[in-house]
Design a protein around this motif. Sequence first.
Motif, mmCIF file in Angstrom:
data_model
loop_
_atom_site.group_PDB
_atom_site.id
_atom_site.type_symbol
_atom_site.label_atom_id
_atom_site.label_comp_id
_atom_site.label_asym_id
_atom_site.label_seq_id
_atom_site.Cartn_x
_atom_site.Cartn_y
_atom_site.Cartn_z
ATOM 1 N N HIS A 18 0.855 -1.190 0.000
ATOM 2 C CA HIS A 18 0.000 0.000 0.000
ATOM 3 C C HIS A 18 0.891 1.239 0.000
ATOM 4 N N HIS A 19 0.681 2.097 -0.977
ATOM 5 C CA HIS A 19 1.483 3.310 -1.137
ATOM 6 C C HIS A 19 0.742 4.502 -0.537
ATOM 7 N N VAL A 20 1.455 5.290 0.241
ATOM 8 C CA VAL A 20 0.900 6.508 0.830
ATOM 9 C C VAL A 20 1.695 7.686 0.287
ATOM 10 N N HIS A 21 1.012 8.628 -0.332
ATOM 11 C CA HIS A 21 1.668 9.752 -0.993
ATOM 12 C C HIS A 21 1.230 11.084 -0.388
ATOM 13 N N LEU A 22 2.165 11.973 -0.205
ATOM 14 C CA LEU A 22 1.876 13.351 0.193
ATOM 15 C C LEU A 22 2.543 14.271 -0.826
ATOM 16 N N PRO A 23 1.782 14.776 -1.799
ATOM 17 C CA PRO A 23 2.382 15.634 -2.831
ATOM 18 C C PRO A 23 2.965 16.921 -2.274
ATOM 19 N N SER A 39 -10.737 4.408 7.695
ATOM 20 C CA SER A 39 -9.848 3.549 8.479
ATOM 21 C C SER A 39 -8.989 2.693 7.546
ATOM 22 N N GLY A 40 -7.694 2.626 7.850
ATOM 23 C CA GLY A 40 -6.786 1.803 7.062
ATOM 24 C C GLY A 40 -6.213 2.456 5.827
ATOM 25 N N CYS A 41 -6.525 3.740 5.607
ATOM 26 C CA CYS A 41 -6.061 4.395 4.379
ATOM 27 C C CYS A 41 -4.605 4.856 4.464
ATOM 28 N N GLY A 42 -4.050 4.915 5.681
ATOM 29 C CA GLY A 42 -2.645 5.315 5.798
ATOM 30 C C GLY A 42 -2.416 6.587 6.588
ATOM 31 N N LYS A 43 -3.407 7.038 7.351
ATOM 32 C CA LYS A 43 -3.255 8.283 8.110
ATOM 33 C C LYS A 43 -2.129 8.163 9.138
ATOM 34 N N SER A 44 -2.132 7.081 9.894
ATOM 35 C CA SER A 44 -1.089 6.898 10.909
ATOM 36 C C SER A 44 0.279 6.709 10.261
ATOM 37 N N THR A 45 0.309 6.016 9.131
ATOM 38 C CA THR A 45 1.569 5.839 8.401
ATOM 39 C C THR A 45 2.135 7.185 7.981
ATOM 40 N N LEU A 46 1.269 8.066 7.491
ATOM 41 C CA LEU A 46 1.720 9.401 7.093
ATOM 42 C C LEU A 46 2.294 10.153 8.288
ATOM 43 N N LEU A 47 1.607 10.086 9.419
ATOM 44 C CA LEU A 47 2.085 10.779 10.615
ATOM 45 C C LEU A 47 3.429 10.217 11.079
ATOM 46 N N ARG A 222 -7.454 10.322 -0.443
ATOM 47 C CA ARG A 222 -8.202 9.983 -1.646
ATOM 48 C C ARG A 222 -7.487 8.847 -2.375
ATOM 49 N N PRO A 223 -8.262 7.972 -3.047
ATOM 50 C CA PRO A 223 -7.625 6.941 -3.867
ATOM 51 C C PRO A 223 -6.751 7.576 -4.929
ATOM 52 N N ASP A 224 -5.723 6.858 -5.334
ATOM 53 C CA ASP A 224 -4.730 7.403 -6.267
ATOM 54 C C ASP A 224 -5.354 7.969 -7.528
ATOM 55 N N GLN A 225 -6.325 7.246 -8.082
ATOM 56 C CA GLN A 225 -6.858 7.672 -9.367
ATOM 57 C C GLN A 225 -7.644 8.977 -9.266
ATOM 58 N N GLN A 235 7.820 9.299 -8.740
ATOM 59 C CA GLN A 235 8.278 8.250 -9.628
ATOM 60 C C GLN A 235 8.185 6.900 -8.937
ATOM 61 N N GLN A 236 7.822 5.888 -9.712
ATOM 62 C CA GLN A 236 7.737 4.505 -9.277
ATOM 63 C C GLN A 236 6.617 4.271 -8.265
ATOM 64 N N ALA A 237 5.722 5.261 -8.077
ATOM 65 C CA ALA A 237 4.608 5.067 -7.152
ATOM 66 C C ALA A 237 3.414 4.524 -7.901
ATOM 67 N N GLN A 238 2.794 3.446 -7.399
ATOM 68 C CA GLN A 238 1.671 2.833 -8.064
ATOM 69 C C GLN A 238 0.568 2.588 -7.054
ATOM 70 N N GLY A 239 -0.625 3.149 -7.274
ATOM 71 C CA GLY A 239 -1.747 2.868 -6.413
ATOM 72 C C GLY A 239 -1.616 3.421 -5.011
ATOM 73 N N GLY A 240 -2.591 3.094 -4.172
ATOM 74 C CA GLY A 240 -2.527 3.520 -2.789
ATOM 75 C C GLY A 240 -3.364 4.752 -2.503
ATOM 76 N N THR A 241 -2.906 5.544 -1.556
ATOM 77 C CA THR A 241 -3.660 6.698 -1.068
ATOM 78 C C THR A 241 -2.862 7.970 -1.244
ATOM 79 N N TRP A 242 -3.552 9.024 -1.679
ATOM 80 C CA TRP A 242 -2.969 10.352 -1.742
ATOM 81 C C TRP A 242 -3.604 11.204 -0.664
ATOM 82 N N PHE A 243 -2.800 12.060 -0.030
ATOM 83 C CA PHE A 243 -3.329 13.024 0.934
ATOM 84 C C PHE A 243 -3.208 14.407 0.309
ATOM 85 N N VAL A 244 -4.367 15.014 0.026
ATOM 86 C CA VAL A 244 -4.390 16.292 -0.681
ATOM 87 C C VAL A 244 -5.242 17.287 0.091
#
Length: 245
Positions: A18-23, A39-47, A222-225, A235-244
């Motif tokens: 699961h990829h977690v992205h913060l642009p 729940s489970g989207c990656g909020k704690s991982t981001l923190l 939000r979902p990646d798409q 680069q090289q990021a595929q799928g997962g969650t974006w925090f915008v």
Amino acid sequence: MLQIKDLSVVRGQGRQAHHVHLPQLELRPGEVMAVTGESGCGKSTLLEAIGLLLRPDQVGQYHLSDAGQQRDIAMLLNNNQQAELANIRARQIGFVLQNGGLLPFLNVLDNIRLPSQLLASVPDKAMLSRVIDSLKLGPLLTRYPSQLSFGERQRTAFARAIMHRPALVLADEPTAALDPSNAQQLFSLFIDLVRHEGMMALVVCHDWPLVQRFSLPCLIARPDQTAASQAEPPQQAQGGTWFVL
């Protein structure tokens, strides 16, 4: 000031990863921002990544300024400078865990003073008094965590997180187990203290009405798409969650 660009974390491997992205993220002293999502989207991982508890797989920029000094944390991360990162984590970042994370063998006052003691610094008496008064902890100072309600433990955890004057405070679902009235009271006390002391804060919160009540800006998962049109993926990021925003 906090400035982060193109931060990416990968949890797991292969098809289960699961990829977690913060642009992009920017915070100024006195600002409090909520982090929301399912729940489970990656909020704690981001923190954890922002709090330097988890090394990101990619980070383009990470600057944290405190007392006029700007640290290039992205460079330290990319060069794996663990000792310096640990020093920044201890001095410039405060943490509030979902369960409080208080040490059971220390009373309330000693829990609050613990970060300063670990840094071999003398707690600021005026700051200590102000925090205790603001969070209504005066009658509780000699009690131990087992003698406190959940709300009292969380107020103590907030006090401990800010007592050493960190530039950035990270709180992970601090009101999750509180009833709406106590959650609102705790949120209000925390926001007022952070703003008064000129700190910055990110607060993971699942309670959307509570976030709206205080008109907090939000990092929304939000979902990646659905986020792809708002920013280019690392680069090289595929799928997962974006925090915008």
